[in-house]
Design an enzyme around this catalytic site. Structure first.
Site, PDB file in Angstrom:
ATOM      1  N   ASP A   1       2.573  -5.711   4.217  1.00 46.94           N
ATOM      2  CA  ASP A   1       1.764  -6.552   3.350  1.00 46.94           C
ATOM      3  C   ASP A   1       2.354  -7.966   3.463  1.00 46.94           C
ATOM      4  OD1 ASP A   1      -0.020  -7.292   1.211  1.00 46.94           O
ATOM      5  OD2 ASP A   1       1.725  -7.270  -0.109  1.00 46.94           O
TER       6      ASP A   1
ATOM      7  N   ASP B   1       4.191  -4.295  -1.770  1.00 49.12           N
ATOM      8  CA  ASP B   1       4.671  -4.390  -3.151  1.00 49.12           C
ATOM      9  C   ASP B   1       3.476  -4.463  -4.082  1.00 49.12           C
ATOM     10  OD1 ASP B   1       3.922  -7.079  -2.480  1.00 49.12           O
ATOM     11  OD2 ASP B   1       4.932  -7.697  -4.323  1.00 49.12           O
TER      12      ASP B   1
ATOM     13  N   ASP C   1      -1.003  -2.120  -3.695  1.00 50.45           N
ATOM     14  CA  ASP C   1      -0.553  -1.454  -2.472  1.00 50.45           C
ATOM     15  C   ASP C   1      -0.400   0.049  -2.649  1.00 50.45           C
ATOM     16  OD1 ASP C   1      -0.409  -3.771  -0.906  1.00 50.45           O
ATOM     17  OD2 ASP C   1       1.546  -4.278  -1.732  1.00 50.45           O
TER      18      ASP C   1
END
Length: 643
Positions: free
Chosen positions: A320, A514, A518
């Site tokens: 991410d 995080d 997610d």
């Protein structure tokens, strides 16, 4: 001495029993023979009691063939043929090996538990109009607690009164402060920043967020790898085969070849001692536990040895962006004045208006202003828009385009092609300019991507919900070959599934992210890694690995630990089996005595344990994870002094 200090009371007691047995064993050589046998038997009972007891209990429960059964049969048989010293020595060495095993496991557990010492130490309980400082464990549902600025919220609850910004980084990885008001839900571990809150407890400490993390640690050793399951199943087949082989070894030569029964019985007993699968049964799970302990020292919580094995097979890593590869902290990167306005004047007005706000964007603007901040009055926080404040009779408005439109301020044009957040500034409803605030890339992010390539993982992808220009910019700076932008959480899941299908059975796919958004994709990856301190409550529940120190380089680090763990596991398996085969042959041929059998069993176990403990000596290398500290804010300071 240091070893004794690290022992628990039970281990010290066990060491005392072993020392007593050794003294009795030595004493037996200096007393008359008719007393010696009695002393030997007493010493054997003392040394063998827990093993004999467990063997009998297992037999009563239908579990005949384990290492306790083999040790008991072999040593009782040795006593029967007069091999007293050897029988006692086998039991003593076995118990010494168990002490070292316990010490190794406790050392690993201590490493992990120290890592997770994050629990709040106290809570301010409101009782009969007075505040009393109590332990969080004593709080009950419905209790009222007061949390002052700078304090951690002790348990999950609901705001009864008050309004404050919370630092949620320890739980969510989100750097933007969370504004909570009456009836807002709050979690244990969040830190109150600017104003006291009155909170009604909704969950007892044992059910709160921080406690859940500690429970994950306790359960980490319960999830076994395929290798451990194989060894368990192997032992269940191996042990009865060995017992039958020993019976045949003791009976066939005397019955069919006319050999002396006592000689072949002794060889069969040696055969039993040598064949004990202790080295495999003990060292394999200990190796994985050592890997978990080594990971914890590097600031990485691995929830089970099965995930450690999966990490060793990683072929693709997906990141991410926000809070994972970027710092999630904001810095002024560009100042765009309107005609006739200086950059210094824009930053000054913005810093004055934002001076009392705890919001990260506001703080970044205040830090960037080199002068003294003047006092303002009538500060008005406009949630989702910005802030307004009065200064020397003028009204300063600082916020997003929605605020400018709401105030009908003319001359404001949207800043295009920006990779950051734009804050617009107006004085008395006259547009003065804009400030770009960006989330900076972590200083070790590029090193982390290169580190993955260095360990043979070239398939690296970044997924982000940000607009294309932002995602492409970050990917180019970090040399990430694959990037997907403007994704919703479900889109990220689709991308992970696509990459998993491409990899197939060749390896595992890791996702590092995080926050709450997610959670779905963390669950869909082969190994989900929660980045950003403790991640969100949901992310920590779903993730298989939690990175506590917020360093992207920790991903490479845990992969290295996992691979080294797997290597040590196979070293122990191959070493144990090779020694067993060699000594079984020489034992059956009568070349080995009971003392060699002791080495083949307890000695191999001891060596395998020491080999597994090498994982805990990776401490010096772990320090490298802090080699790339976050750069100071001043590094990103934009010059504001030009006219």
């Amino acid at each position: 001495m240091s070893l004794i200090k690290r022992m628990s009371p039970d281990e010290k007691k066990e060491s005392g029993v072993i020392a007593l047995c050794l003294m009795l064993l030595i004493l037996a050589h200096f007393i008359p023979k008719n007393i010696t046998i009695v002393l030997y038997i007493v010493t054997y009972i003392i040394s063998a009691y827990p093993i004999l007891k467990e063997a009998i209990e297992n037999i009563l429960h239908g579990k005949w063939f384990d290492e306790n059964f083999l040790m008991s049969v072999a040593t009782v048989g040795a006593l029967a043929i007069g091999q007293f010293s050897e029988a006692i020595a086998v039991m003593l060495f076995y118990r010494v090996g168990e002490i070292f095993e316990d010490l190794a496991i406790e050392n690993s557990k201590k490493s992990i538990t120290n890592l997770l010492d994050i629990r709040p130490e106290y809570a301010n309980l409101e009782l009969n109009g007075k505040l009393q400082q109590v332990k969080p464990e004593l709080l009950n549902k419905g209790d009222i607690i007061i949390v002052n600025p700078g304090e951690k919220i002790a348990v999950d609850g609901v705001v009864e009164s008050g309004e404050a910004y919370l630092n949620t980084a320890a739980l969510t990885g989100e750097t933007k402060s969370l504004l909570v008001t009456k009836d807002s839900q709050v979690l244990s571990g969040m830190i109150v920043e600017n104003s006291a809150l009155r909170i009604r407890v909704s969950k007892e400490y044992k059910d709160s967020t921080v406690t859940k993390i500690l429970e994950l640690v306790q359960n980490a050793s319960e999830k076994k790898t395929k290798t451990e399951d194989f060894i368990t199943k192997f032992s269940q087949i191996y042990t009865p085969v060995i017992v039958i082989s020993a019976i045949m070894l003791a009976s066939i030569p005397p019955l069919f070849l006319g050999q002396e029964f006592q000689v072949w019985l002794y060889r069969a007993l040696i055969f039993l001692v040598i064949s004990c699968p202790c080295a495999l049964v003990i060292s394999i799970p200990l190796s994985y536990f050592g890997g978990i302990g080594a990971s914890s020292r590097a600031g990485i919580l691995v929830k089970g040895s099965n995930y450690l094995e999966a990490l060793s097979q990683a072929k693709a890593v997906i990141f991410d962006k926000t809070g994972t590869l970027t710092r999630g902290e904001f810095f002024v990167t560009q100042i765009i004045p309107a005609n006739g306005v200086s950059k210094k004047e824009i930053v000054k007005l913005a810093a004055i208006a934002e001076s009392s706000s705890p919001h990260p964007i506001a703080r970044s603007i205040v830090k960037n202003y080199p002068g003294n901040i003047a006092r303002v009055s009538n500060v008005e926080e406009l949630v989702g828009l910005g802030v307004r404040a009065e200064y020397q009779g003028d009204t300063i408005s600082v916020g997003n385009m929605k605020l400018m439109n709401k105030l009908n301020i003319d001359g404001v044009s949207t800043i295009e092609d920006t990779t950051g957040t734009v804050v617009y500034v107006a004085l008395n409803n006259e547009y003065f300019g804009a400030i770009e605030v960006s989330d900076m890339i972590k200083t070790d992010a590029k090193v982390a991507i290169q580190g993955l390539k260095n360990v043979g993982i070239d398939n690296v992808t970044m997924l982000t919900g940000d607009k294309k220009i932002v995602g492409k910019n970050v990917a180019e700076k970090l040399n990430i070959p694959n990037v997907k932008t403007e994704l919703l959480p479900q889109d990220k899941v689709t991308e992970v599934e696509r990459i998993k299908s491409e990899i197939g059975d060749k390896g595992k796919v890791i996702f590092v992210g995080d926050g709450l958004n997610d959670t779905p994709v963390l669950a869909s990856a082969d190994v989900g890694v929660a980045m950003g301190a403790l991640g969100s409550d949901a992310a920590v529940e779903v993730a298989d690995v939690v990175l506590m120190k917020d360093n992207p380089t920790a991903v490479t680090r845990v992969i290295k630990i996992a691979r080294k763990t797997k290597m040590i596991v196979w070293e122990n398996i191959i070493f144990a089996l090779m020694v067993k085969v060699i000594f079984l042959l020489v034992g059956a041929l009568g070349i080995a005595t009971m003392w060699e059998a002791v080495f083949a069993d307890v000695g191999v176990t001891f060596i395998a344990i020491l080999n597994a403990l090498r994982l805990l000596k990776m401490k010096e290398e772990n320090k490298k994870i802090n080699k790339y500290p976050h750069s100071k804010t001043e590094k990103y300071k934009v010059e504001v002094n030009e006219a």
